[in-house]
Design a protein around this motif. Structure first.
Motif, PDB file in Angstrom:
ATOM      1  N   LEU A 169      12.297  -9.996   4.776  1.00  0.00           N
ATOM      2  CA  LEU A 169      12.209  -8.697   5.426  1.00  0.00           C
ATOM      3  C   LEU A 169      11.365  -7.771   4.564  1.00  0.00           C
ATOM      4  O   LEU A 169      11.589  -7.648   3.361  1.00  0.00           O
ATOM      5  CB  LEU A 169      13.617  -8.103   5.598  1.00  0.00           C
ATOM      6  CG  LEU A 169      13.684  -6.665   6.113  1.00  0.00           C
ATOM      7  CD1 LEU A 169      13.175  -6.556   7.532  1.00  0.00           C
ATOM      8  CD2 LEU A 169      15.115  -6.144   6.039  1.00  0.00           C
ATOM      9  N   LEU A 170      10.353  -7.169   5.200  1.00  0.00           N
ATOM     10  CA  LEU A 170       9.502  -6.236   4.468  1.00  0.00           C
ATOM     11  C   LEU A 170       9.742  -4.838   5.015  1.00  0.00           C
ATOM     12  O   LEU A 170       9.593  -4.604   6.203  1.00  0.00           O
ATOM     13  CB  LEU A 170       8.035  -6.635   4.640  1.00  0.00           C
ATOM     14  CG  LEU A 170       6.996  -5.780   3.918  1.00  0.00           C
ATOM     15  CD1 LEU A 170       7.189  -5.835   2.412  1.00  0.00           C
ATOM     16  CD2 LEU A 170       5.593  -6.231   4.274  1.00  0.00           C
ATOM     17  N   LEU A 171      10.159  -3.930   4.129  1.00  0.00           N
ATOM     18  CA  LEU A 171      10.385  -2.555   4.551  1.00  0.00           C
ATOM     19  C   LEU A 171       9.173  -1.729   4.168  1.00  0.00           C
ATOM     20  O   LEU A 171       8.720  -1.772   3.030  1.00  0.00           O
ATOM     21  CB  LEU A 171      11.620  -1.986   3.852  1.00  0.00           C
ATOM     22  CG  LEU A 171      12.915  -2.760   4.038  1.00  0.00           C
ATOM     23  CD1 LEU A 171      13.976  -2.231   3.097  1.00  0.00           C
ATOM     24  CD2 LEU A 171      13.391  -2.671   5.477  1.00  0.00           C
ATOM     25  N   LEU A 172       8.621  -0.995   5.127  1.00  0.00           N
ATOM     26  CA  LEU A 172       7.430  -0.196   4.843  1.00  0.00           C
ATOM     27  C   LEU A 172       7.734   1.258   5.123  1.00  0.00           C
ATOM     28  O   LEU A 172       8.051   1.620   6.256  1.00  0.00           O
ATOM     29  CB  LEU A 172       6.249  -0.662   5.694  1.00  0.00           C
ATOM     30  CG  LEU A 172       5.819  -2.111   5.479  1.00  0.00           C
ATOM     31  CD1 LEU A 172       5.779  -2.839   6.799  1.00  0.00           C
ATOM     32  CD2 LEU A 172       4.479  -2.174   4.804  1.00  0.00           C
ATOM     33  N   ASP A 173       7.631   2.082   4.089  1.00  0.00           N
ATOM     34  CA  ASP A 173       7.896   3.507   4.249  1.00  0.00           C
ATOM     35  C   ASP A 173       6.567   4.232   4.407  1.00  0.00           C
ATOM     36  O   ASP A 173       5.848   4.430   3.436  1.00  0.00           O
ATOM     37  CB  ASP A 173       8.657   4.015   3.008  1.00  0.00           C
ATOM     38  CG  ASP A 173       9.291   5.371   3.249  1.00  0.00           C
ATOM     39  OD1 ASP A 173       8.974   5.978   4.288  1.00  0.00           O
ATOM     40  OD2 ASP A 173      10.094   5.801   2.420  1.00  0.00           O
ATOM     41  N   GLU A 174       6.243   4.598   5.620  1.00  0.00           N
ATOM     42  CA  GLU A 174       4.968   5.264   5.944  1.00  0.00           C
ATOM     43  C   GLU A 174       3.779   4.591   5.278  1.00  0.00           C
ATOM     44  O   GLU A 174       3.133   5.173   4.405  1.00  0.00           O
ATOM     45  CB  GLU A 174       5.044   6.735   5.549  1.00  0.00           C
ATOM     46  CG  GLU A 174       6.182   7.434   6.229  1.00  0.00           C
ATOM     47  CD  GLU A 174       6.008   8.948   6.268  1.00  0.00           C
ATOM     48  OE1 GLU A 174       4.879   9.411   6.096  1.00  0.00           O
ATOM     49  OE2 GLU A 174       6.989   9.639   6.501  1.00  0.00           O
ATOM     50  N   PRO A 175       3.475   3.375   5.674  1.00  0.00           N
ATOM     51  CA  PRO A 175       2.430   2.621   4.981  1.00  0.00           C
ATOM     52  C   PRO A 175       1.037   3.218   5.121  1.00  0.00           C
ATOM     53  O   PRO A 175       0.156   2.874   4.348  1.00  0.00           O
ATOM     54  CB  PRO A 175       2.492   1.241   5.643  1.00  0.00           C
ATOM     55  CG  PRO A 175       3.132   1.466   6.951  1.00  0.00           C
ATOM     56  CD  PRO A 175       4.078   2.603   6.768  1.00  0.00           C
ATOM     57  N   THR A 176       0.813   4.104   6.061  1.00  0.00           N
ATOM     58  CA  THR A 176      -0.544   4.646   6.208  1.00  0.00           C
ATOM     59  C   THR A 176      -0.615   6.127   5.871  1.00  0.00           C
ATOM     60  O   THR A 176      -1.623   6.772   6.121  1.00  0.00           O
ATOM     61  CB  THR A 176      -1.073   4.451   7.650  1.00  0.00           C
ATOM     62  OG1 THR A 176      -0.228   5.190   8.533  1.00  0.00           O
ATOM     63  CG2 THR A 176      -1.078   3.005   8.035  1.00  0.00           C
ATOM     64  N   ALA A 177       0.455   6.671   5.279  1.00  0.00           N
ATOM     65  CA  ALA A 177       0.448   8.109   4.965  1.00  0.00           C
ATOM     66  C   ALA A 177      -0.684   8.429   4.003  1.00  0.00           C
ATOM     67  O   ALA A 177      -0.899   7.736   3.014  1.00  0.00           O
ATOM     68  CB  ALA A 177       1.786   8.498   4.340  1.00  0.00           C
ATOM     69  N   GLY A 178      -1.433   9.470   4.295  1.00  0.00           N
ATOM     70  CA  GLY A 178      -2.494   9.925   3.412  1.00  0.00           C
ATOM     71  C   GLY A 178      -3.701   9.024   3.358  1.00  0.00           C
ATOM     72  O   GLY A 178      -4.465   9.067   2.426  1.00  0.00           O
ATOM     73  N   MET A 179      -3.861   8.174   4.369  1.00  0.00           N
ATOM     74  CA  MET A 179      -5.002   7.254   4.363  1.00  0.00           C
ATOM     75  C   MET A 179      -6.079   7.760   5.325  1.00  0.00           C
ATOM     76  O   MET A 179      -5.781   8.392   6.328  1.00  0.00           O
ATOM     77  CB  MET A 179      -4.565   5.875   4.845  1.00  0.00           C
ATOM     78  CG  MET A 179      -4.083   4.962   3.754  1.00  0.00           C
ATOM     79  SD  MET A 179      -3.933   3.322   4.420  1.00  0.00           S
ATOM     80  CE  MET A 179      -3.153   2.504   3.050  1.00  0.00           C
ATOM     81  N   ALA A 180      -7.315   7.413   4.999  1.00  0.00           N
ATOM     82  CA  ALA A 180      -8.399   7.728   5.920  1.00  0.00           C
ATOM     83  C   ALA A 180      -8.284   6.824   7.155  1.00  0.00           C
ATOM     84  O   ALA A 180      -7.639   5.779   7.108  1.00  0.00           O
ATOM     85  CB  ALA A 180      -9.733   7.522   5.233  1.00  0.00           C
ATOM     86  N   ARG A 181      -8.922   7.249   8.231  1.00  0.00           N
ATOM     87  CA  ARG A 181      -8.836   6.521   9.500  1.00  0.00           C
ATOM     88  C   ARG A 181      -9.182   5.031   9.337  1.00  0.00           C
ATOM     89  O   ARG A 181      -8.469   4.158   9.800  1.00  0.00           O
ATOM     90  CB  ARG A 181      -9.804   7.181  10.494  1.00  0.00           C
ATOM     91  CG  ARG A 181      -9.612   6.841  11.942  1.00  0.00           C
ATOM     92  CD  ARG A 181      -8.323   7.406  12.500  1.00  0.00           C
ATOM     93  NE  ARG A 181      -7.541   6.328  13.093  1.00  0.00           N
ATOM     94  CZ  ARG A 181      -6.247   6.423  13.407  1.00  0.00           C
ATOM     95  NH1 ARG A 181      -5.576   7.524  13.151  1.00  0.00           N
ATOM     96  NH2 ARG A 181      -5.606   5.417  13.950  1.00  0.00           N
ATOM     97  N   ALA A 182     -10.293   4.798   8.639  1.00  0.00           N
ATOM     98  CA  ALA A 182     -10.754   3.413   8.494  1.00  0.00           C
ATOM     99  C   ALA A 182      -9.728   2.591   7.713  1.00  0.00           C
ATOM    100  O   ALA A 182      -9.429   1.456   8.070  1.00  0.00           O
ATOM    101  CB  ALA A 182     -12.106   3.390   7.776  1.00  0.00           C
ATOM    102  N   ASP A 183      -9.162   3.214   6.659  1.00  0.00           N
ATOM    103  CA  ASP A 183      -8.151   2.521   5.863  1.00  0.00           C
ATOM    104  C   ASP A 183      -6.916   2.229   6.701  1.00  0.00           C
ATOM    105  O   ASP A 183      -6.320   1.161   6.610  1.00  0.00           O
ATOM    106  CB  ASP A 183      -7.752   3.376   4.653  1.00  0.00           C
ATOM    107  CG  ASP A 183      -8.784   3.281   3.550  1.00  0.00           C
ATOM    108  OD1 ASP A 183      -9.570   2.318   3.586  1.00  0.00           O
ATOM    109  OD2 ASP A 183      -8.796   4.165   2.680  1.00  0.00           O
ATOM    110  N   THR A 184      -6.538   3.220   7.531  1.00  0.00           N
ATOM    111  CA  THR A 184      -5.379   3.036   8.391  1.00  0.00           C
ATOM    112  C   THR A 184      -5.589   1.834   9.291  1.00  0.00           C
ATOM    113  O   THR A 184      -4.714   0.971   9.419  1.00  0.00           O
ATOM    114  CB  THR A 184      -5.155   4.286   9.266  1.00  0.00           C
ATOM    115  OG1 THR A 184      -5.086   5.409   8.417  1.00  0.00           O
ATOM    116  CG2 THR A 184      -3.886   4.161  10.071  1.00  0.00           C
TER     117      THR A 184
END
Lengths: 252, 400
Positions: A169-184
């Motif tokens: 089980l992988l828990l991800l806490d806001e994995p794309t917070a503060g990322m640029a669109r392309a990174d997201t």
């Protein structure tokens, strides 16, 4: 019964009821998103899964084991990995060493004093680490100091470190917070490909709705410490209760 | 199979060469000259360089790698010394059993203190270790007098049992030795105006220093060392990677305690007495200073820091007013007195002031210690050379 079941979990901080009779069931092999307005209790819930907090009442069962009252490292050894909101990596070590540590941890989880062998002599570990860096596209930066990377790269590194342990089980806490669109977008692709390849169950906490709807196979909506709706993405979109929860927040 | 990399081998070789020729290198001034007091090449001081080097190397494994600042490391030094002296009293004057016991006892003692202190980290850990060390000091000073001989300090006497030693007929106190090689044996080589002293005790200490340095290199490059560095940067991630950090920190603590025990044992082997003041908090503080001054977390730094501080302690403190007047006697009287009065504050008994100022300067301008200074000079040198090469290269092909 899913791989992670949460039953009647309550948690309050002083007079504030952060979680109120939360019930959750995460099915094996699925990507399950937990969304909700700020202060809904998402992070508190996640902290209850990994031993950072202990609920006042209720049970959290993972794969037949209770997760309550055991230490974070024991929970990890059961097969739960976590990606944090702000990347928790070994910032003073190089990217290469960062990836090596989870490889060694898998083997040395119970303490072994291998103080006289050389890191570079452990070829199997090196292969594993290298493969992982290739997977997350960081192999060019392997000699960089982890602290000098961009935030998106740090997050990718953290994800690689979690994945190298092959968690159930992988828990991800806001994995794309503060990322640029392309990174997201690249992160979304990465998570999708991981899910397809490794069939890892994931629980994602996320604010970005586009991420949630492009990834999740099931969504739980948390508001004021309780799960108000739990359904497939298509039904969540137009659900009146969800709208109310988010609009209610907007009015404040 | 190769055990250490080429670069590390070079460092080790460098240290070995320095250690081997230390009696020459540290004695650059002719014996009769006025500068002779800056010579550090006498056995007593060289032994101390090596012993405190071992101590600092061990401390660096705990502080530099793992990031736990122990403020009570002198306790292990003291315990090592006491154990060694007891071996001299009970068994024989051979230093081997003494050193073995001092390492074992210091290891056990650090296991106990580490087990309790490592329940906390950061400043609380430092305070706990400080409290334990001061407790040990107080105990050694008073309650444990039968074991430590209180404020007089533990010494060897003629009436000691020494069951493995031959009967002492000379009536003199026996001396420490390694299978007959006496620690105090010194061979003086006269070369022109120079006197070079080669001392058995120093070379024994130097061999142990090299051994300690070699083991420290191995630990630095091992998976264990990598885990320790990981503990220093982020314990949360390590916990969430399935590692319980306690056994790792405890192992680091015990290893560094054993290093301190070895240093204490060697100290007693060179001069067979042990006093409680060896465990006092100022002694612990000195170890911290040495490590920071030399460069925390570097291989060579702690040894250099130890040498630096011991040199100051022994050489700078000898420059008293008489010496100063001697130096400045060519000046007009009034000016001479003013200069001597100013320098008086920094030399002789005031050497702590100089050391304090230098420590401040180094921490502010070279946070990485002396090692950072050296690497900066190295970089500047490389940069300059590269620049020179470039200019010469372009000037030779101006047509392009």
């Amino acid at each position: 019964m899913g791989i992670l079941t949460v039953q009647n979990v309550n948690k309050s901080f002083g007079g504030l009821k952060a979680l109120h009779n939360v019930n959750l069931d995460i099915e094996e092999g699925k990507i399950h998103a937990i969304i909700g307005p700020n202060g809904a209790g998402k992070s508190t819930l996640l902290n209850c899964f990994v031993g950072k907090l202990t609920p006042d009442t209720g049970t959290v069962m993972f794969d037949g084991h209770s997760l309550l009252g055991i230490k974070p490292h024991q929970i990890n050894q059961l097969g739960v990995s976590r990606v944090f909101q702000t990347p928790e990596i070994f910032s003073e070590l190089t990217v290469w060493e960062n990836t090596l540590i989870p490889c060694f941890a898998k083997r040395d989880g119970a303490f072994t004093l291998n103080a006289l062998s050389r890191v570079s002599d452990n070829k199997d570990m090196a292969e594993k680490a290298e493969q992982m860096l290739v997977d997350v596209d960081l192999i060019d930066k392997k000699d960089m100091l982890a602290s000098s990377m961009s935030r998106g790269d740090k997050r990718r590194l953290e994800m690689a470190m979690c994945l190298s342990q092959k968690p159930k089980l992988l828990l991800l806490d806001e994995p794309t917070a503060g990322m640029a669109r392309a990174d997201t977008e690249s992160t979304i692709e990465l998570l999708k490909s991981i899910q397809k390849k490794l069939k890892i169950t994931m629980a994602i906490i996320e604010h970005d709705m586009s991420v949630v709807f492009s990834l999740a196979q099931k969504i739980s909506v948390l508001a004021q410490g309780t799960v108000i709706v739990e359904d497939v993405p298509e039904k969540i979109k137009g659900h009146p209760k969800v709208k109310e929860a988010y609009l209610g927040e907007a009015q404040v | 199979m190769k055990t250490i990399s080429k670069a590390d081998m070079r460092t080790l070789f460098f240290v070995a060469i320095i250690a081997l020729f230390a009696p020459l290198i540290l004695n650059p001034f002719p014996t009769e000259s006025g500068w002779a007091q800056f010579n550090a090449g006498y056995p007593d001081l060289m032994q101390r360089f090596a012993i405190y080097g071992i101590l600092a190397i061990g401390f660096n494994i705990l502080f530099g790698l793992t990031g736990y600042l122990s403020f009570g490391h002198a306790a292990f030094l003291g315990v090592g010394s006491y154990s060694a002296v007891w071996m001299f009293k009970l068994l024989s004057m051979n230093i081997i059993p003494a050193l073995i016991l001092s390492v074992i006892v210091a290891g056990l003692f650090s296991l106990l203190i580490g087990f309790i202190s490592l329940r906390r980290s950061g400043i609380y850990f430092s305070i706990l270790t400080l409290a334990f060390a001061q407790m040990s000091f107080a105990l050694a000073y008073s309650v444990l007098t039968p074991l430590t001989n209180g404020e007089t300090g533990l010494q060897i006497t003629l009436n000691d049992p020494r069951i493995f030693a031959a009967e002492n007929i000379s009536g003199n106190l026996p001396v420490t030795s390694l299978f007959g090689l006496e620690m105090r044996d010194t061979w003086t080589m006269q070369l022109g105006a120079w006197d070079f002293q080669f001392n058995i005790g120093y070379y024994i200490c130097a061999i142990f220093l090299l051994l300690a340095f070699y083991i420290s290199i191995r630990i630095f490059r091992s998976p264990f060392g990598m885990m320790l560095r990981a503990i220093k940067t982020n314990q949360t991630r390590l916990n969430f990677t399935g590692i319980n950090t306690r056994p790792y920190t405890l192992a680091a603590f015990v290893i560094s305690g054993m290093y301190a025990g070895l240093a204490g044992g060697l100290m007693a082997s060179m001069d067979p007495l042990a006093g409680a003041e060896r465990m006092q908090w100022t002694a612990s503080g000195e170890i911290v200073l040495m490590t920071i001054l030399g460069g925390t977390g570097t291989l060579l730094g702690p040894v250099m820091g130890a040498g630096f501080i011991k040199y100051f302690e022994n050489i700078f403190s000898k420059i008293n007013d008489t010496v100063l007047h001697g130096w400045f006697s060519w000046m007009p009287d009034g000016l001479e007195n003013v200069i001597v009065w100013i320098l008086h504050l920094f030399t002789g008994k005031g050497w702590h002031l100089t050391l304090g100022i230098m420590f401040m300067m180094i921490v502010i301008f070279l946070p990485g210690g002396l090692m950072e200074g050296i690497s900066r000079i190295g970089k500047w040198w490389k940069h300059r050379n590269a620049k020179n090469n470039n200019t010469s290269h372009t000037s030779s092909t101006p047509a392009e």
